[in-house]
Design an enzyme around this catalytic site. Structure first.
Site, short mmCIF file in Angstrom:
data_model
loop_
_atom_site.label_atom_id
_atom_site.label_comp_id
_atom_site.label_asym_id
_atom_site.label_seq_id
_atom_site.Cartn_x
_atom_site.Cartn_y
_atom_site.Cartn_z
CB ALA A 226 -6.33 7.43 -2.40
NE ARG B 122 4.08 -9.58 3.56
CZ ARG B 122 4.79 -9.75 4.67
NH1 ARG B 122 5.02 -10.96 5.14
NH2 ARG B 122 5.28 -8.70 5.33
CB SER C 182 -4.12 -4.02 4.19
OG SER C 182 -2.86 -4.67 4.23
CD GLU D 226 1.86 -5.10 6.85
OE1 GLU D 226 2.63 -6.04 6.56
OE2 GLU D 226 1.99 -4.40 7.86
CE1 TYR E 290 -1.00 0.67 3.79
CE2 TYR E 290 -0.84 -1.53 4.73
CZ TYR E 290 -1.35 -0.68 3.78
OH TYR E 290 -2.21 -1.15 2.84
NE ARG F 166 -0.79 12.61 -4.98
CZ ARG F 166 -0.11 11.74 -4.21
NH1 ARG F 166 0.19 12.05 -2.99
NH2 ARG F 166 0.28 10.58 -4.69
CD GLN G 13 3.08 5.48 2.81
OE1 GLN G 13 3.46 4.91 1.76
NE2 GLN G 13 3.31 4.96 3.99
#
Ligand code: G4F
Length: 324
Positions: A83, A219, A127, A129, A151, A33, A85
């Site tokens: 990249a 995890r 991921s 997740e 996410y 950025r 969040q």
């Protein structure tokens, strides 16, 4: 000399990947950025050792034209799209911006590659997740996705987009399904680094407690430096495929705490307090990866186990905080 372009180069994984690709003789470019270039002392701290060797370009994942310009200028052979969040907890607070960054950002990068460098090899950071409330243990490349956070949903969509670009446009796009990976460069909001940095600050008398949420979550924690090698290997194959990257061992947040405090000669039960603010609206209770495909096809194996990882992070933070 091969040319790589990394989005998210200022983060934990981006910085280790940049180190690794430089070691391999790559010309390494990164998208950052604009504010990062203006505040390099803080925002480029993970790249400090290599700043003179890296080519950094300002662009934003929110702006297709800005990404288009960079990809057009760099003409990469390999593109690593890291990249995002990436903080699961924050994705519940602002799912809308998480979707824009993680879904549109991925879509923009794939489309830039398709239009400008269709033979470029593309890595998408999937991921564990995505497995979320998984219906089998351990999880492998065929396990059904059941995301439990905005996410996770955004990563499933990024994964689907990546596969669709591979199939529809015959592009070399591979997704890594990486389980949690940590290091001394981990951001302070993630539980491992939160614990090790608190241990150090409790040890030096700066703090006297550590507020945490769910201690029973488990995890599969590996070392980020090991995991970036797998990303690179995924782009060196004959055909693009998706790979699980994991250690095959799982531990609870409580076990991480216990060990981290022990390394500093402390008992976690004297300091850890439960704080409702750190519980999530929906939790992923257990992640455990089966990385046998990566082992077989990529020849990849982790070198750092759980105890070594915890010790490495605690030592680093004790050292960091002993000077203050
Ligand atoms: O360290 P965490 O925030 O990582 P999480 O949610 O597993 O996500 C990380 O790994 C994913 C791969 O599976 C990545 F895709 C993602 O980008 C990120 O890198 O939380 C780990 C566990 C959770 O179960 C959480 O509920 O720790 C539990 N936890 C308990 N107390 C806490 C806390 N997590 C955080 N961040 N802070 C706490 O105080």
């Amino acid at each position: 000399m091969k040319r790589a372009l990394i989005t998210g180069i200022t983060g934990q994984d981006g910085s280790y990947l940049a180190d690794h690709l430089l070691d391999l003789g790559y010309e390494v470019h990164g998208i950052v950025r604009r504010v990062a270039l203006e505040d390099s002392a803080h925002r480029l701290v993970r790249l400090a050792g290599n700043l003179d060797k890296l080519h950094l370009h300002a662009a934003s994942l929110e702006s297709f034209p800005s990404l288009f310009s960079v990809v057009s200028e760099v003409q990469p052979d390999e593109l690593y799209h890291l990249a995002a969040q990436s903080f699961v907890s924050y994705s519940f607070d602002d799912s809308f911006s998480t979707f824009r960054t993680n879904i549109d950002g991925t879509h923009f990068m794939l489309e830039c590659a398709r239009r400008l460098v269709p033979s470029c090899k593309f890595y998408f950071a999937g991921s564990s997740e995505m497995f979320g409330h998984a219906d089998e243990v351990p999880q492998n490349e065929n396990t059904r996705f059941y995301p439990r956070s905005p996410y996770g949903i955004s990563k499933v969509t990024g994964f689907d987009l990546s596969r669709n670009y591979r199939e529809a446009y015959d592009m070399y796009v591979s997704s890594g399904i990486l389980f949690n990976h940590e290091s001394p460069r981990r951001g302070f909001e993630f539980v491992t680094r939160k614990i090790t940095s608190h241990v150090a600050r409790i040890k030096n008398g700066e703090l006297n407690e550590l507020p945490l949420g769910n201690l029973e979550a488990k995890r599969d924690w590996g070392f980020a430096g090991d995991y970036v090698r797998a990303m690179h290997l995924m782009l060196q194959q004959e055909t693009p495929e998706d790979f699980v990257v994991a250690t095959g061992k799982t531990h609870s947040v409580r076990e991480f705490c216990q060990l981290a405090f022990e390394f500093a000669g402390l008992n976690y039960e004297d300091y850890v307090i439960k704080d409702p603010r750190f519980y999530r609206p929906a939790e992923v209770h257990l992640l455990l990866g089966d990385a046998s495909k990566s082992k077989k096809k990529l020849g990849w194996e982790p070198t750092i186990g759980f105890e070594e990882l915890v010790e490495m992070m605690v030592k680093h933070d004790l050292d960091l905080h002993s000077h203050h």
